[in-house]
Design a protein around this motif. Structure first.
Motif, PDB file in Angstrom:
ATOM      1  N   LYS A   1       0.812  -1.316   0.051  1.00 25.27           N
ATOM      2  CA  LYS A   1      -0.133  -0.011  -0.055  1.00 25.27           C
ATOM      3  C   LYS A   1       0.953   1.195  -0.013  1.00 25.27           C
ATOM      4  O   LYS A   1       2.054   1.234   0.281  1.00 25.27           O
ATOM      5  CB  LYS A   1      -1.039  -0.076   1.223  1.00 25.27           C
ATOM      6  N   LYS A   2       0.284   2.349  -0.419  1.00 21.40           N
ATOM      7  CA  LYS A   2       1.084   3.783  -0.535  1.00 21.40           C
ATOM      8  C   LYS A   2       1.770   4.004   0.882  1.00 21.40           C
ATOM      9  O   LYS A   2       2.997   4.569   0.557  1.00 21.40           O
ATOM     10  CB  LYS A   2       0.017   4.609  -0.895  1.00 21.40           C
ATOM     11  N   GLU A   3       1.128   3.803   2.081  1.00 21.15           N
ATOM     12  CA  GLU A   3       1.841   3.964   3.238  1.00 21.15           C
ATOM     13  C   GLU A   3       2.684   3.163   3.491  1.00 21.15           C
ATOM     14  O   GLU A   3       3.989   3.567   4.190  1.00 21.15           O
ATOM     15  CB  GLU A   3       0.626   4.265   4.500  1.00 21.15           C
ATOM     16  N   GLU A   4       2.671   1.784   3.278  1.00 18.92           N
ATOM     17  CA  GLU A   4       3.676   0.832   3.346  1.00 18.92           C
ATOM     18  C   GLU A   4       4.967   1.102   2.560  1.00 18.92           C
ATOM     19  O   GLU A   4       6.001   1.001   3.039  1.00 18.92           O
ATOM     20  CB  GLU A   4       3.260  -0.532   3.100  1.00 18.92           C
ATOM     21  N   ILE A   5       4.680   1.513   1.400  1.00 23.03           N
ATOM     22  CA  ILE A   5       5.864   1.923   0.500  1.00 23.03           C
ATOM     23  C   ILE A   5       6.640   2.974   0.983  1.00 23.03           C
ATOM     24  O   ILE A   5       8.171   3.052   1.102  1.00 23.03           O
ATOM     25  CB  ILE A   5       5.245   2.409  -1.053  1.00 23.03           C
ATOM     26  N   ARG A   6       5.801   4.085   1.460  1.00 27.58           N
ATOM     27  CA  ARG A   6       6.624   5.405   2.413  1.00 27.58           C
ATOM     28  C   ARG A   6       7.401   4.877   3.521  1.00 27.58           C
ATOM     29  O   ARG A   6       8.648   5.102   3.575  1.00 27.58           O
ATOM     30  CB  ARG A   6       5.633   6.272   2.656  1.00 27.58           C
ATOM     31  N   ILE A   7       6.968   3.892   4.351  1.00 26.50           N
ATOM     32  CA  ILE A   7       7.739   3.602   5.367  1.00 26.50           C
ATOM     33  C   ILE A   7       8.685   2.656   5.048  1.00 26.50           C
ATOM     34  O   ILE A   7       9.889   2.619   5.560  1.00 26.50           O
ATOM     35  CB  ILE A   7       6.623   2.565   6.443  1.00 26.50           C
ATOM     36  N   TYR A   8       8.543   1.595   4.054  1.00 26.66           N
ATOM     37  CA  TYR A   8       9.653   0.589   3.448  1.00 26.66           C
ATOM     38  C   TYR A   8      10.687   1.824   2.929  1.00 26.66           C
ATOM     39  O   TYR A   8      11.941   1.264   2.910  1.00 26.66           O
ATOM     40  CB  TYR A   8       9.118  -0.218   2.476  1.00 26.66           C
ATOM     41  N   ARG A   9      10.461   2.883   2.444  1.00 26.98           N
ATOM     42  CA  ARG A   9      11.604   3.659   1.708  1.00 26.98           C
ATOM     43  C   ARG A   9      12.628   4.211   2.720  1.00 26.98           C
ATOM     44  O   ARG A   9      14.060   4.493   2.385  1.00 26.98           O
ATOM     45  CB  ARG A   9      10.891   4.721   1.011  1.00 26.98           C
ATOM     46  N   GLY A  10      12.285   4.232   4.047  1.00 26.35           N
ATOM     47  CA  GLY A  10      13.254   4.637   4.894  1.00 26.35           C
ATOM     48  C   GLY A  10      13.235   6.270   4.833  1.00 26.35           C
ATOM     49  O   GLY A  10      12.569   6.784   4.426  1.00 26.35           O
ATOM     50  N   THR A  11      14.552   6.555   5.612  1.00 31.56           N
ATOM     51  CA  THR A  11      14.577   7.968   5.818  1.00 31.56           C
ATOM     52  C   THR A  11      16.266   8.274   5.296  1.00 31.56           C
ATOM     53  O   THR A  11      16.716   7.660   5.094  1.00 31.56           O
ATOM     54  CB  THR A  11      14.465   8.617   7.147  1.00 31.56           C
ATOM     55  N   LEU A  12      16.305   9.459   5.557  1.00 30.96           N
ATOM     56  CA  LEU A  12      17.883   9.964   5.247  1.00 30.96           C
ATOM     57  C   LEU A  12      18.889   9.349   6.272  1.00 30.96           C
ATOM     58  O   LEU A  12      19.921   8.963   5.711  1.00 30.96           O
ATOM     59  CB  LEU A  12      18.077  11.602   5.407  1.00 30.96           C
ATOM     60  N   LYS A  13      18.319   9.113   7.464  1.00 34.22           N
ATOM     61  CA  LYS A  13      19.250   8.086   8.408  1.00 34.22           C
ATOM     62  C   LYS A  13      18.871   6.906   8.483  1.00 34.22           C
ATOM     63  O   LYS A  13      19.884   6.071   8.882  1.00 34.22           O
ATOM     64  CB  LYS A  13      19.120   8.834   9.800  1.00 34.22           C
ATOM     65  N   LYS A  14      17.865   6.209   7.864  1.00 31.98           N
ATOM     66  CA  LYS A  14      17.741   4.917   7.913  1.00 31.98           C
ATOM     67  C   LYS A  14      17.444   4.209   6.683  1.00 31.98           C
ATOM     68  O   LYS A  14      16.841   4.951   5.696  1.00 31.98           O
ATOM     69  CB  LYS A  14      16.120   4.702   8.686  1.00 31.98           C
TER      70      LYS A  14
ATOM     71  N   MET B   1      -2.712  -4.456 -14.362  1.00 34.59           N
ATOM     72  CA  MET B   1      -3.138  -3.329 -14.211  1.00 34.59           C
ATOM     73  C   MET B   1      -3.615  -2.322 -15.314  1.00 34.59           C
ATOM     74  O   MET B   1      -4.466  -1.635 -15.402  1.00 34.59           O
ATOM     75  CB  MET B   1      -1.484  -2.566 -13.867  1.00 34.59           C
ATOM     76  N   LYS B   2      -2.718  -2.584 -16.494  1.00 35.29           N
ATOM     77  CA  LYS B   2      -3.291  -1.890 -17.895  1.00 35.29           C
ATOM     78  C   LYS B   2      -4.651  -2.129 -18.035  1.00 35.29           C
ATOM     79  O   LYS B   2      -5.593  -1.353 -18.394  1.00 35.29           O
ATOM     80  CB  LYS B   2      -2.583  -2.367 -18.916  1.00 35.29           C
ATOM     81  N   PHE B   3      -5.267  -3.381 -17.734  1.00 38.01           N
ATOM     82  CA  PHE B   3      -6.679  -3.552 -18.333  1.00 38.01           C
ATOM     83  C   PHE B   3      -7.698  -3.549 -17.297  1.00 38.01           C
ATOM     84  O   PHE B   3      -8.906  -3.962 -17.344  1.00 38.01           O
ATOM     85  CB  PHE B   3      -6.524  -5.072 -18.776  1.00 38.01           C
ATOM     86  N   GLY B   4      -7.243  -2.744 -15.950  1.00 39.61           N
ATOM     87  CA  GLY B   4      -7.993  -2.535 -15.023  1.00 39.61           C
ATOM     88  C   GLY B   4      -8.530  -3.531 -14.339  1.00 39.61           C
ATOM     89  O   GLY B   4      -9.637  -3.635 -13.406  1.00 39.61           O
ATOM     90  N   ASN B   5      -7.811  -4.705 -14.081  1.00 37.80           N
ATOM     91  CA  ASN B   5      -8.283  -5.922 -13.295  1.00 37.80           C
ATOM     92  C   ASN B   5      -7.678  -5.756 -11.802  1.00 37.80           C
ATOM     93  O   ASN B   5      -7.965  -6.638 -11.084  1.00 37.80           O
ATOM     94  CB  ASN B   5      -7.460  -7.234 -13.988  1.00 37.80           C
ATOM     95  N   ILE B   6      -7.072  -4.757 -11.579  1.00 40.74           N
ATOM     96  CA  ILE B   6      -6.306  -4.600 -10.127  1.00 40.74           C
ATOM     97  C   ILE B   6      -6.952  -3.360  -9.749  1.00 40.74           C
ATOM     98  O   ILE B   6      -6.864  -2.188 -10.296  1.00 40.74           O
ATOM     99  CB  ILE B   6      -4.850  -4.493 -10.145  1.00 40.74           C
ATOM    100  N   PRO B   7      -7.561  -3.264  -8.515  1.00 40.90           N
ATOM    101  CA  PRO B   7      -8.129  -1.954  -7.993  1.00 40.90           C
ATOM    102  C   PRO B   7      -6.899  -0.927  -7.765  1.00 40.90           C
ATOM    103  O   PRO B   7      -5.677  -1.091  -7.460  1.00 40.90           O
ATOM    104  CB  PRO B   7      -8.630  -2.289  -6.489  1.00 40.90           C
ATOM    105  N   GLU B   8      -7.491   0.287  -7.752  1.00 39.14           N
ATOM    106  CA  GLU B   8      -6.605   1.412  -7.550  1.00 39.14           C
ATOM    107  C   GLU B   8      -6.165   1.631  -6.219  1.00 39.14           C
ATOM    108  O   GLU B   8      -6.808   1.127  -5.241  1.00 39.14           O
ATOM    109  CB  GLU B   8      -7.574   2.926  -7.653  1.00 39.14           C
ATOM    110  N   GLY B   9      -4.933   1.493  -6.184  1.00 39.54           N
ATOM    111  CA  GLY B   9      -4.124   1.640  -4.800  1.00 39.54           C
ATOM    112  C   GLY B   9      -3.515   0.184  -4.376  1.00 39.54           C
ATOM    113  O   GLY B   9      -2.831   0.082  -3.331  1.00 39.54           O
TER     114      GLY B   9
END
Length: 548
Positions: free
Chosen positions: A127-140, A162-170
């Motif tokens: 999920k979007k929030e998980e990607i943000r957390i997994y990306r880390g920080t400048l120190k992490k 994804m292209k054919f709309g078979n996966i929900p947004e997000g």
């Protein structure tokens, strides 16, 4: 050909371009202006327009107008039209047809497939929030997504779904497979495609996946043959992904990105998001409000293309971020209008003067220049009569030190006219002065020992709304404040029910005036639509002399 005489001062970008031309790295210069059509252009965009179009012009090159319409927006068409209008108003013409990032969607999709097949991209279901957390920080450091190990075949199938709309947004996105341990956060597997079930102004419902700016921008530049991709310093980190994408897809042209400092202006915000906050909270009327630093707002206020171009030239091209004084912009329009604006007189806060020693129907026409230093602008007649109006602030009952205007028992010179002496006054029940009774010396207009004030005769007085503008924020740098609404100047717009010379209504081709001792004013298209004409202040003559 490079004309060295015309470029005594050369920015670092000019030096790069000239070095490329001399060493034949580039035969022709090709730049672009790529706005996101999600709002009106502002003075910061004017700098970018000036740099890209001017550099192309200086080196006999081309400059494309390309709309960065990678994200569907309900008002795309509206802003596309306003952006075109602003660029043409500034005096620039783009190379051939207008271009859109969306017209390259088919090619971008194929390049995304290339990256997947090279095992350099994968479909992530975080999920979007998980990607943000997994990306880390400048120190992490970042954390590798569990979907990063999917096979090429699995990613191909998922991306097709994804292209054919078979996966929900997000629920899924396409990410580049670079380095989750990189010191640069932007290189920690950036998103290349996301799902959006929104209709696009150009491609309609053909797509439900849309490329991100970082993926689309470099590919668009390459497809169009851009040689120098010029952008602001905020995109300095983005250059890493810009180059990575171009180096890992099968494309023949490799543009180079160069960054310069963005424009920051005192008492203003150039953030579209924050400008929208002002609009949504009814602080301003719209994107076109004369208080805003948008090009449409400046145009409605009476700023000229020449003044804005001169301002951009004065600001220059550097790598150093700084806060530009608002006086620098004001001086550009003031310098131009000092030469081009017709002179006339207006009264913001009128008070009536009765000249007691002249007959009731006394009328004298006084011929004066429309511009004191330019006879080619012609002459006009002003009328001196028994009843005239002056500024309320140009009279006080008792004289005081350094006050050289009209006082009870004192004298003052009316500009272009006679010396008057105040003999008595009339007050209303609230002790407010409503009328001043004077006498005038009809024998001499040229005595210089008196203070000089402006005035309008009753015969030429026309009621009008004069709108005065001030900074919209009370702090020099609102961008550093967490809540900009706490720093709104409540007096950023002041409406005065004053008087103008009735001749202004007859002058159809003249729109800008210097109201003597007050400032420069502009009558826009709505001037004659109201019962009382509306005139906007462009800029004060000098701040200390503004009469309110």
């Amino acid at each position: 050909m490079i004309n060295k005489k015309k470029n005594k001062y050369k920015s670092f970008i000019h030096k790069i371009i000239e070095n490329d031309l001399v060493h034949m790295k580039k035969k022709n210069i090709h730049t672009r202006f790529p706005p996101d059509p999600n709002g009106n252009l502002h003075i910061g965009h004017a700098k970018s327009i000036y740099i890209n179009f001017k550099i192309a012009e200086q080196y006999q090159g081309k400059c494309n107008l390309r709309f960065d319409d990678t994200y569907p927006h309900i008002n795309h068409k509206k802003y596309i039209n306003s952006i075109q209008k602003d660029i043409l108003w500034l005096g620039y013409q783009w190379n051939q047809k207008i271009r859109y990032a969306s017209q390259y969607f088919d090619k971008m999709y194929k390049y995304a497939i290339q990256l997947i097949k090279k095992n350099l991209a994968y479909v992530d279901k975080l999920k979007k929030e998980e990607i943000r957390i997994y990306r880390g920080t400048l120190k992490k450091p970042g954390i590798v997504s569990p979907y990063r190990k999917q096979t090429i075949e699995e990613n191909m199938l998922l991306f097709e779904n994804m292209k054919f709309g078979n996966i929900p947004e997000g629920d899924a996105c396409l990410r580049a497979k670079i380095d989750m341990q990189s010191n640069s956060i932007i290189m920690r597997d950036p998103i290349l495609y996301r799902i959006k079930f929104l209709e696009h102004h150009n491609t309609k419902n053909q797509w439900c996946i849309y490329p991100t700016y970082d993926f689309a921008h470099c590919i668009s530049d390459a497809i169009e043959g851009i040689t120098h991709s010029l952008c602001t310093l905020e995109f300095q980190e983005n250059k890493k992904i810009y180059n990575w994408i171009l180096n890992n897809i099968d494309i023949n042209h490799y543009p180079k990105q160069y960054e310069y400092s963005r424009l920051n202006l005192e008492y203003s915000t150039l953030s579209k998001r924050k400008l929208q906050i002002l609009i949504d909270n009814n602080i301003v009327d719209s994107w076109n409000d004369p208080r805003l630093p948008t090009l449409s707002g400046l145009r409605n206020r009476g700023y000229t293309p020449h003044a804005i171009r001169e301002f951009c030239k004065k600001v220059g091209i550097t790598k150093q971020d700084n806060l530009i004084e608002i006086s620098s912009l004001e001086s550009c329009i003031r310098k131009e209008l000092n030469i081009t604006a017709y002179r006339t007189m207006a009264i913001l806060n009128p008070i009536e003067i009765v000249i007691c020693n002249i007959p009731e129907k006394y009328i004298e026409k006084i011929k004066i220049l429309n511009h004191p230093k330019n006879k080619n602008m012609g002459y006009r007649n002003i009328i001196f009569s028994k009843i005239i109006y002056i500024e309320r602030n140009d009279f006080q009952e008792k004289s005081s030190k350094n006050y050289n205007r009209l006082t009870l028992g004192g004298s003052v010179k009316l500009k272009y006219s006679y010396i008057i002496t105040a003999n008595s006054i009339h007050k209303d029940c609230n002790n407010n002065i409503t009328r001043i009774f004077c006498t005038c010396d009809l024998t001499n207009k040229n005595k210089k020992k008196y203070g000089i004030i402006h005035w309008i005769s009753k015969e030429q007085a026309e009621q009008a709304q004069l709108i005065l503008y001030n900074h919209i924020f009370t702090t020099k740098n609102p961008n550093k404040k967490s809540n900009i609404l706490s720093y709104i100047n409540k007096n950023s717009k002041i409406i005065k029910n004053g008087l103008i010379n009735s001749e202004l209504k007859k002058q159809k081709k003249i729109n800008t005036y210097q109201f003597e001792r007050i400032g420069y004013f502009y009558k826009n298209k709505k001037f004659s639509e109201n019962k009382h004409p509306i005139i906007h202040q462009i800029v004060q003559i000098k701040k200390k002399n503004n009469i309110i």
